[in-house]
Design a protein around this motif. Structure first.
Motif, short mmCIF file in Angstrom:
data_model
loop_
_atom_site.label_atom_id
_atom_site.label_comp_id
_atom_site.label_asym_id
_atom_site.label_seq_id
_atom_site.Cartn_x
_atom_site.Cartn_y
_atom_site.Cartn_z
N ALA A 145 66.60 64.99 -0.57
CA ALA A 145 66.76 66.41 -0.86
C ALA A 145 66.08 67.24 0.21
N ILE A 146 66.59 68.44 0.43
CA ILE A 146 66.02 69.38 1.39
C ILE A 146 65.28 70.45 0.60
N PRO A 147 64.02 70.72 0.93
CA PRO A 147 63.27 71.71 0.16
C PRO A 147 63.86 73.10 0.29
N GLN A 148 63.85 73.83 -0.80
CA GLN A 148 64.42 75.18 -0.82
C GLN A 148 63.32 76.24 -0.86
N ALA A 149 62.48 76.20 -1.89
CA ALA A 149 61.44 77.21 -2.02
C ALA A 149 60.43 76.75 -3.07
N SER A 150 59.23 77.25 -2.95
CA SER A 150 58.19 76.96 -3.94
C SER A 150 57.92 78.22 -4.76
N GLY A 151 57.06 78.09 -5.75
CA GLY A 151 56.71 79.24 -6.58
C GLY A 151 55.22 79.45 -6.64
N PRO A 152 54.56 79.70 -5.47
CA PRO A 152 53.10 79.87 -5.47
C PRO A 152 52.68 80.99 -6.42
N MET A 153 51.55 80.78 -7.10
CA MET A 153 51.14 81.67 -8.17
C MET A 153 50.34 82.88 -7.67
N GLY A 154 50.51 83.98 -8.38
CA GLY A 154 49.74 85.19 -8.14
C GLY A 154 49.59 85.95 -9.44
N PHE A 155 48.85 87.06 -9.41
CA PHE A 155 48.65 87.87 -10.60
C PHE A 155 49.33 89.22 -10.41
N TYR A 156 50.43 89.42 -11.13
CA TYR A 156 51.12 90.71 -11.16
C TYR A 156 50.41 91.60 -12.17
N TYR A 157 50.14 92.84 -11.82
CA TYR A 157 49.44 93.70 -12.78
C TYR A 157 49.82 95.17 -12.57
N ARG A 158 49.69 95.95 -13.64
CA ARG A 158 49.96 97.37 -13.60
C ARG A 158 48.76 98.08 -12.98
N LYS A 159 48.84 98.31 -11.69
CA LYS A 159 47.71 98.91 -10.97
C LYS A 159 47.39 100.31 -11.49
N ASP A 160 48.42 101.07 -11.88
CA ASP A 160 48.15 102.42 -12.38
C ASP A 160 47.28 102.39 -13.63
N LEU A 161 47.54 101.43 -14.53
CA LEU A 161 46.75 101.34 -15.75
C LEU A 161 45.38 100.73 -15.50
N PHE A 162 45.31 99.74 -14.62
CA PHE A 162 44.02 99.16 -14.28
C PHE A 162 43.12 100.24 -13.66
N ASP A 163 43.68 101.07 -12.79
CA ASP A 163 42.90 102.16 -12.18
C ASP A 163 42.47 103.16 -13.25
N LYS A 164 43.37 103.50 -14.15
CA LYS A 164 43.06 104.45 -15.23
C LYS A 164 41.90 103.94 -16.08
N TRP A 165 41.88 102.64 -16.34
CA TRP A 165 40.86 102.06 -17.20
C TRP A 165 39.60 101.62 -16.44
N GLY A 166 39.60 101.79 -15.12
CA GLY A 166 38.45 101.41 -14.31
C GLY A 166 38.26 99.91 -14.17
N ILE A 167 39.38 99.18 -14.14
CA ILE A 167 39.33 97.72 -14.03
C ILE A 167 39.85 97.29 -12.66
N SER A 353 60.63 77.47 2.04
CA SER A 353 60.17 76.14 2.47
C SER A 353 60.15 76.04 3.98
N ALA A 354 60.83 76.96 4.67
CA ALA A 354 60.88 76.93 6.13
C ALA A 354 59.48 77.15 6.71
N LYS A 355 59.13 76.34 7.71
CA LYS A 355 57.80 76.45 8.31
C LYS A 355 57.68 77.69 9.17
N ASP A 356 58.70 77.99 9.95
CA ASP A 356 58.67 79.15 10.85
C ASP A 356 59.34 80.33 10.16
N THR A 357 58.55 81.29 9.75
CA THR A 357 59.09 82.49 9.09
C THR A 357 58.94 83.73 9.97
N SER A 358 58.68 83.54 11.25
CA SER A 358 58.43 84.67 12.15
C SER A 358 59.65 85.57 12.28
N LYS A 359 60.84 85.01 12.06
CA LYS A 359 62.06 85.82 12.18
C LYS A 359 62.61 86.26 10.82
#
Length: 446
Positions: A145-167, A353-359
């Motif tokens: 098989a040829i690799p297509q893409a991975s799903g590296p993890m991150g934290f999506y968050y509502r920045k407007d509400l976090f800022d409003k609440w001082g978090i 999955s591509a190593k060179d993403t410069s383009k």
């Protein structure tokens, strides 16, 4: 009876080969000439995928490769029925030439005799791809098989509400727990996240990020270590959040969850890089209010550590293709050509999955993605995350059973039938039983 025994023995032998040689490099077969079709009578391939808008990339390939033409058939995501359809097609002798198969499911496909060895056509292409992603399709020194893409993890968050609440965006899991409690005090209708017991790949990614791997080999045996100190630490953390009632427990990627994204009932999500398109597509009126932060870290981690949701996806060449060279050519182009990768990135297919993403220009300037996240280049976060995915994580040839069992056990724990720690311990025993049922030698540990 003899036929049944031979099938079991063959499956066991193949599974053992997966465990013992999954990390090996390309084989020593001679390189074959690239596929070359006659534009007057082009080679025709069939491709099955569930990536949104992947037709655009297929069209680009067809326009630039008149001798090889690809017909796309859209299918449901693999765990939701696509894999069963693929395996049935292989058995019936009418499988597609190329199909989207998750990294986590490739061992099962190999055990079921559903993958085509394309080493002679692909072995010189390894340098085009990120090392750990390339290895997901290599078993016993052979490329399937040829690799297509991975799903590296991150934290999506509502920045407007976090800022409003001082978090601030949480940097550690302790920060995450503190933010979860604060949000409940600030808005009785809001939660930092849901605990997605319906998502085994999500639960596994949390365990992967926590540290110790779940499956490895020891001599000629599979070693199962799901019930290990790092996973128990992770389970206890989320159990406390559940006990404190600072998390919602609805299924993610459900209608109720989408509504909560739209209304601010859910203000954060630990998700894969492809989740960008999920949020954009289902909560368009919240554009400009979101941001992405790195996944929170454990205090004892020696360095920044991440994980990939379900590993990622490959373009697998299925058994029975009459054009393995052309199928490999298409799979390599689809996942490494800058034009194709650029198209797929905005479609939400994951981290390349591509190593060179410069383009790949959308990584630097994406007029579709960046405005939704307040102008943030979210790909910087996921580039760091992908580089921090553990390289030693292995998937067993029983991923379907792993997913089903873990989901059932986690749902039971959320409903008060035992704890999350119990859920992972029960899953370990079930996987030991599953592997033994395939005729494999199994040892356990923690």
């Amino acid at each position: 009876m003899g036929s049944k025994i031979s099938r079991v023995a063959r499956a066991a032998a193949m599974a053992a080969a997966i465990g013992l040689a999954a990390a090996c490099g390309g084989g020593g077969q001679p390189s074959a000439a690239p596929a070359s079709g006659d534009p007057a009578k082009p080679v025709t391939l069939t491709f099955w995928s569930w990536v949104p808008d992947i037709q655009k990339a297929v069209d680009q390939f067809n326009a630039s490769h008149p001798g090889v033409q690809v017909n796309l058939e859209t299918i449901t995501p693999g765990p939701d029925g696509g894999y069963a359809k693929m395996l049935a097609a292989v058995k019936a002798g009418n499988a597609p030439d190329v199909a989207q198969v998750g990294y986590d499911s490739l061992p099962s496909f190999l055990v079921n005799g559903a993958l085509q060895d394309v080493t002679e056509y692909a072995q010189d292409d390894a340098a085009k791809f990120v090392g750990w992603q390339w290895q997901t399709g290599v078993f016993g020194g052979k490329v399937y098989a040829i690799p297509q893409a991975s799903g590296p993890m991150g934290f999506y968050y509502r920045k407007d509400l976090f800022d409003k609440w001082g978090i601030a965006a949480p940097k550690t899991w302790d920060d995450f727990a503190a933010a979860a409690a604060t949000i409940r005090k600030k808005d009785k209708n809001a939660y930092i996240s849901t605990f997605a017991a319906n998502q085994a790949p999500w639960l596994i990614s949390l365990a992967q990020q926590a540290g110790q791997q779940w499956f490895s080999t020891e001599g000629d045996s599979w070693k199962v270590t799901i019930d290990n100190p790092d996973t128990r630490k992770m389970a206890a953390f989320w159990q406390k959040l559940l006990d404190d009632k600072v998390l919602k427990t609805e299924a993610d990627l459900s209608n109720a969850w989408y509504k909560d994204l739209q209304t601010g009932g859910i203000v954060g999500w630990i998700g894969g890089s492809w989740g960008d398109a999920i949020i954009r597509g289902n909560a368009p009126e919240t554009s400009g209010k979101w941001a992405v932060a790195p996944i929170p870290q454990w205090p004892d981690a020696p360095a920044f550590t991440s994980a990939s949701w379900g590993g990622g996806s490959s373009s697998a060449i299925l058994k029975g293709t009459k054009n393995p060279a052309a199928a490999t050519e298409f799979a390599v182009w689809l996942n490494s050509d800058p034009q194709s990768v650029n198209t797929l990135l905005s479609a939400g297919y994951g981290w390349p999955s591509a190593k060179d993403t410069s383009k790949v220009t959308n990584l630097q300037k994406d007029d579709t993605v960046f405005p939704f996240y307040g102008g943030q280049n979210i790909w910087d976060v996921f580039q760091q995350s992908d580089a921090a995915v553990a390289l030693d994580w292995r998937w067993p040839p029983v991923s379907d059973a792993l997913y089903a069992t873990l989901t059932d056990n986690a749902k039971a724990a959320v409903q008060g039938q035992g704890t999350l720690t119990d859920a992972f311990a029960k899953t370990q025993q079930a996987m030991v039983d599953q592997l033994k049922a395939k005729g494999l030698s199994v040892v356990t540990g923690g």
